[in-house]
Design a protein around this motif. Structure first.
Motif, PDB file in Angstrom:
ATOM      1  N   THR A 185      13.087   2.075  -4.143  1.00  0.00           N
ATOM      2  CA  THR A 185      13.002   2.736  -2.846  1.00  0.00           C
ATOM      3  C   THR A 185      11.595   2.524  -2.308  1.00  0.00           C
ATOM      4  O   THR A 185      10.615   2.801  -3.008  1.00  0.00           O
ATOM      5  CB  THR A 185      13.319   4.232  -2.970  1.00  0.00           C
ATOM      6  N   CYS A 186      11.490   2.014  -1.101  1.00  0.00           N
ATOM      7  CA  CYS A 186      10.183   1.700  -0.501  1.00  0.00           C
ATOM      8  C   CYS A 186      10.057   2.354   0.862  1.00  0.00           C
ATOM      9  O   CYS A 186      10.904   2.131   1.740  1.00  0.00           O
ATOM     10  CB  CYS A 186      10.033   0.191  -0.326  1.00  0.00           C
ATOM     11  N   HIS A 187       9.009   3.133   1.034  1.00  0.00           N
ATOM     12  CA  HIS A 187       8.694   3.717   2.337  1.00  0.00           C
ATOM     13  C   HIS A 187       7.203   3.535   2.568  1.00  0.00           C
ATOM     14  O   HIS A 187       6.379   4.298   2.049  1.00  0.00           O
ATOM     15  CB  HIS A 187       9.084   5.198   2.383  1.00  0.00           C
ATOM     16  N   PHE A 188       6.869   2.497   3.312  1.00  0.00           N
ATOM     17  CA  PHE A 188       5.469   2.144   3.571  1.00  0.00           C
ATOM     18  C   PHE A 188       5.277   1.839   5.045  1.00  0.00           C
ATOM     19  O   PHE A 188       6.140   1.253   5.687  1.00  0.00           O
ATOM     20  CB  PHE A 188       5.069   0.888   2.781  1.00  0.00           C
ATOM     21  N   ASP A 189       4.115   2.235   5.561  1.00  0.00           N
ATOM     22  CA  ASP A 189       3.714   1.894   6.922  1.00  0.00           C
ATOM     23  C   ASP A 189       2.357   1.217   6.873  1.00  0.00           C
ATOM     24  O   ASP A 189       1.346   1.859   6.545  1.00  0.00           O
ATOM     25  CB  ASP A 189       3.611   3.148   7.803  1.00  0.00           C
ATOM     26  N   GLN A 190       2.348  -0.065   7.149  1.00  0.00           N
ATOM     27  CA  GLN A 190       1.109  -0.832   7.258  1.00  0.00           C
ATOM     28  C   GLN A 190       0.209  -0.718   6.024  1.00  0.00           C
ATOM     29  O   GLN A 190      -0.991  -0.477   6.142  1.00  0.00           O
ATOM     30  CB  GLN A 190       0.342  -0.414   8.515  1.00  0.00           C
ATOM     31  N   VAL A 191       0.790  -0.898   4.834  1.00  0.00           N
ATOM     32  CA  VAL A 191      -0.008  -0.901   3.606  1.00  0.00           C
ATOM     33  C   VAL A 191      -0.264  -2.348   3.190  1.00  0.00           C
ATOM     34  O   VAL A 191       0.544  -3.236   3.486  1.00  0.00           O
ATOM     35  CB  VAL A 191       0.663  -0.125   2.446  1.00  0.00           C
ATOM     36  N   PRO A 192      -1.370  -2.609   2.511  1.00  0.00           N
ATOM     37  CA  PRO A 192      -1.642  -3.967   2.046  1.00  0.00           C
ATOM     38  C   PRO A 192      -0.550  -4.443   1.077  1.00  0.00           C
ATOM     39  O   PRO A 192       0.026  -3.635   0.335  1.00  0.00           O
ATOM     40  CB  PRO A 192      -2.985  -3.846   1.323  1.00  0.00           C
ATOM     41  N   PHE A 193      -0.298  -5.741   1.071  1.00  0.00           N
ATOM     42  CA  PHE A 193       0.708  -6.310   0.182  1.00  0.00           C
ATOM     43  C   PHE A 193       0.389  -5.968  -1.268  1.00  0.00           C
ATOM     44  O   PHE A 193       1.294  -5.719  -2.055  1.00  0.00           O
ATOM     45  CB  PHE A 193       0.802  -7.831   0.357  1.00  0.00           C
ATOM     46  N   THR A 194      -0.890  -5.931  -1.634  1.00  0.00           N
ATOM     47  CA  THR A 194      -1.264  -5.611  -3.015  1.00  0.00           C
ATOM     48  C   THR A 194      -0.802  -4.213  -3.407  1.00  0.00           C
ATOM     49  O   THR A 194      -0.335  -4.006  -4.526  1.00  0.00           O
ATOM     50  CB  THR A 194      -2.785  -5.745  -3.225  1.00  0.00           C
ATOM     51  N   THR A 195      -0.896  -3.261  -2.501  1.00  0.00           N
ATOM     52  CA  THR A 195      -0.435  -1.896  -2.760  1.00  0.00           C
ATOM     53  C   THR A 195       1.079  -1.877  -2.949  1.00  0.00           C
ATOM     54  O   THR A 195       1.596  -1.248  -3.876  1.00  0.00           O
ATOM     55  CB  THR A 195      -0.828  -0.957  -1.605  1.00  0.00           C
ATOM     56  N   PHE A 196       1.784  -2.578  -2.085  1.00  0.00           N
ATOM     57  CA  PHE A 196       3.238  -2.708  -2.192  1.00  0.00           C
ATOM     58  C   PHE A 196       3.620  -3.325  -3.537  1.00  0.00           C
ATOM     59  O   PHE A 196       4.486  -2.817  -4.248  1.00  0.00           O
ATOM     60  CB  PHE A 196       3.754  -3.569  -1.031  1.00  0.00           C
ATOM     61  N   SER A 197       2.957  -4.401  -3.912  1.00  0.00           N
ATOM     62  CA  SER A 197       3.247  -5.099  -5.170  1.00  0.00           C
ATOM     63  C   SER A 197       3.009  -4.203  -6.385  1.00  0.00           C
ATOM     64  O   SER A 197       3.825  -4.167  -7.309  1.00  0.00           O
ATOM     65  CB  SER A 197       2.377  -6.354  -5.264  1.00  0.00           C
ATOM     66  N   GLU A 198       1.899  -3.488  -6.393  1.00  0.00           N
ATOM     67  CA  GLU A 198       1.595  -2.577  -7.504  1.00  0.00           C
ATOM     68  C   GLU A 198       2.648  -1.481  -7.618  1.00  0.00           C
ATOM     69  O   GLU A 198       3.058  -1.106  -8.717  1.00  0.00           O
ATOM     70  CB  GLU A 198       0.206  -1.968  -7.316  1.00  0.00           C
ATOM     71  N   TYR A 199       3.095  -0.962  -6.492  1.00  0.00           N
ATOM     72  CA  TYR A 199       4.128   0.071  -6.484  1.00  0.00           C
ATOM     73  C   TYR A 199       5.430  -0.459  -7.081  1.00  0.00           C
ATOM     74  O   TYR A 199       6.052   0.195  -7.916  1.00  0.00           O
ATOM     75  CB  TYR A 199       4.362   0.574  -5.057  1.00  0.00           C
ATOM     76  N   VAL A 200       5.848  -1.634  -6.654  1.00  0.00           N
ATOM     77  CA  VAL A 200       7.084  -2.232  -7.161  1.00  0.00           C
ATOM     78  C   VAL A 200       6.999  -2.402  -8.678  1.00  0.00           C
ATOM     79  O   VAL A 200       7.933  -2.068  -9.401  1.00  0.00           O
ATOM     80  CB  VAL A 200       7.386  -3.569  -6.464  1.00  0.00           C
TER      81      VAL A 200
END
Length: 89
Positions: free
Chosen positions: A26-41
């Protein structure tokens, strides 16, 4: 024309057998860096996303999806960048 680059997703170390590119996240992000998204995943699913920092420099991710396969989430994150997803077991 942008050069097509590959993002390699694979498992590193011990992860549950069900972890893989089809694992739901489940992903809910607004304008976060790709690195933050990747770490979360990686933290949520055990699936690592491999990329070079220069490929995603300045890339901001906006995604609001519930129970989406990891591979689909990454594809959405990379839309419009010229980058493509490639899985590797």
């Amino acid at each position: 024309m942008k050069l097509l680059l590959f993002i390699h997703m694979l498992l590193l170390g011990y992860t549950p057998p069900e972890a893989g590119p089809d694992t739901l996240v489940t992903c809910h992000f607004d304008q976060v860096p790709f690195t933050t998204f990747s770490e979360y995943v990686t933290q949520e699913t055990g699936v690592n996303i491999y990329y070079k920092e220069v490929w995603v420099e300045g890339l901001k991710i906006t995604i609001h999806e519930d129970n989406i396969p990891v591979i689909s989430a990454v594809e959405i994150a990379l839309q419009g960048t010229g980058l493509k997803v490639s899985t590797w077991n």
